[in-house]
Design an enzyme around this catalytic site. Sequence first.
Site, PDB file in Angstrom:
ATOM      1  N   LYS A 152       0.909  -1.245   0.077  1.00  0.00           N
ATOM      2  CA  LYS A 152       0.001   0.074   0.181  1.00  0.00           C
ATOM      3  C   LYS A 152       0.822   1.248  -0.185  1.00  0.00           C
ATOM      4  CE  LYS A 152      -3.988  -2.151   0.691  1.00  0.00           C
ATOM      5  NZ  LYS A 152      -3.815  -3.794   0.985  1.00  0.00           N
TER       6      LYS A 152
HETATM    7  C1  LIG Z   1      -4.556  -4.848   0.764  1.00  0.00           C
HETATM    8  C2  LIG Z   1      -3.817  -6.081   0.495  1.00  0.00           C
HETATM    9  C3  LIG Z   1      -4.302  -7.101  -0.505  1.00  0.00           C
HETATM   10  C4  LIG Z   1      -5.337  -7.118  -1.333  1.00  0.00           C
HETATM   11  O1  LIG Z   1      -5.061  -5.881  -2.172  1.00  0.00           O
HETATM   12  P1  LIG Z   1      -6.292  -5.396  -3.168  1.00  0.00           P
HETATM   13  O2  LIG Z   1      -5.806  -4.295  -4.058  1.00  0.00           O
HETATM   14  O3  LIG Z   1      -7.340  -4.842  -1.716  1.00  0.00           O
HETATM   15  O4  LIG Z   1      -6.806  -6.415  -3.874  1.00  0.00           O
HETATM   16  C5  LIG Z   1      -3.200  -8.232  -0.226  1.00  0.00           C
HETATM   17  N1  LIG Z   1      -2.187  -8.307   0.525  1.00  0.00           N
HETATM   18  C6  LIG Z   1      -1.782  -7.269   1.276  1.00  0.00           C
HETATM   19  C7  LIG Z   1      -0.603  -7.618   2.171  1.00  0.00           C
HETATM   20  C8  LIG Z   1      -2.623  -6.303   1.402  1.00  0.00           C
HETATM   21  O5  LIG Z   1      -2.306  -5.337   2.155  1.00  0.00           O
END
Ligand SMILES: *Cc1c(COP(=O)(O)O)cnc(C)c1O
Length: 497
Positions: free
Chosen positions: A113
């Site tokens: 993120k």
């Molecule tokens: C947010 C997240 C996901 C999922 O990603 P999306 O974009 O919501 O599909 C997978 N793994 C981790 C570690 C995350 O923080």
Amino acid sequence: MLYHSTRNKALAVSSAEAIAQGIAADGGLFVPESIPELTAADFDALKGLSYAERAARLFKLYLTDFTDEELRECTKNAYESGSFETPNVQEIATLADGSMLLELWHGPTCAFKDMALQILPHFLTRSIKKTGIDREVVILTATSGDTGKAALAGFKDVPGTKIMVFYPEDGVSSMQKRQMQTQEGENVRVCAVKGNFDDCQNGVKAIFTDPDMQKALADNGMQFSSANSINWGRLVPQIVYYVSAYVTMLEKGILDHGQRFVLTVPTGNFGNILAAWYAKQMGVPIHHLVCASNINKVLTDFIDTGVYDRKRDFHATVSPSMDILISSNLERLLYHMTGEDDAQIRAWFTALKEDGSYQIPVELRNRIQAEFSGSFWNDEATKAMIGKVFAENGYLSDTHTAVGICAARDYIANAPEVYPMLIASTANPYKFGAAVLEAIGGDTDADEYEILDRLQSKSGMQIPKALAELKTKAVRFNDVVAQDEMPAYVKEKLGIA
Ligand SMILES: *Cc1c(COP(=O)(O)O)cnc(C)c1O
């Protein structure tokens, strides 16, 4: 480049407006009017550049109302200010079976993120200025764990902004909770919600779209925006890292121009995998996209049957950032794949809201299956894979990434042709230390910090500084509210009750 709402094609706004608003007033998501295409020469031109420079050039294709200089400033602040622990920003690791892991978690909060949320505040504050609105931005975010912390880190003490994060009380890992509760900064606020992630997200969406609430904010010189992956400003940086990863693979001679590879993405809200789909439309030669889920397998079912049905039990798993039953970004994919049929999108997503499900025609489902396949894996399979990958490679993967590795290996085992496999690695394993330690045979009867130490001595992988130092930080936030108390809480904490 203009942006339309998925629920109203007639609406057309600039990229700055799309980012500033976060979500369209009709509840739709902003989508670009066209998807830029890159040639072999364009990819070649990105070779040898730093991540920040590559990103600035790619952003230019989508954020056309930003100047080159503004974009360079944004990418420099986000990717070259020392908040990423590797100069490349992202890294590619290769396992013994030849599959590659695109490590996207070298940022300050140890999850992918950060790749978007380190830059979103820069986009957002500039977008607000460009749209001529002189209001304080209130970022309201629902999180399944990682978005919240990454958004807090990105927006901390950014002038002209406040940020409030809601997380499910029992739906995040203890390390994720610590990371949020100890967040520093004058403009931040963190609160737990009694319920699961969807309750948090629904609570936030209801506040966003409540006209009384919007008026109360406007009367006080404020406006809401979103740091969730419904914001276009979150998605573009994710498109960028897939394009950049392809260029890196070309540079390293792993791939030749146009050589196709399969990409597996551990998926929750469908943001990360959708970014990969956009990268594919731009010319990154992705042969197939594998959508990996945990037992909250609403997407696997959707891809298999064409029925999206959120009416099902919610399960808390060891991959909590994927414990999601409403994958918001699917709306964007369907908009593009129906030939921008906004009336149809409106009908489906109204049905999802009101009846909890919708069904797409077989013809569309077949086209989706030609590009995507899905599979789901339970906690036992996930932990077993962490143990197996560690035993085979000495490589530690987090729980979400391990779900991806399960799906990737399953895909390879059943695929008629062999292509290079790239798997998005979405978090640092220390973030989900207890499950990872257990998976490699460690004793987890300890507090979260002792678990970090045990994991380090057993794996030899360094504890990330950002997590080690939490131990000495005071807990600042421990409020807990019910979903229906969220609006009052927001008003009270903004001082506009
Ligand atoms: C947010 C997240 C996901 C999922 O990603 P999306 O974009 O919501 O599909 C997978 N793994 C981790 C570690 C995350 O923080």
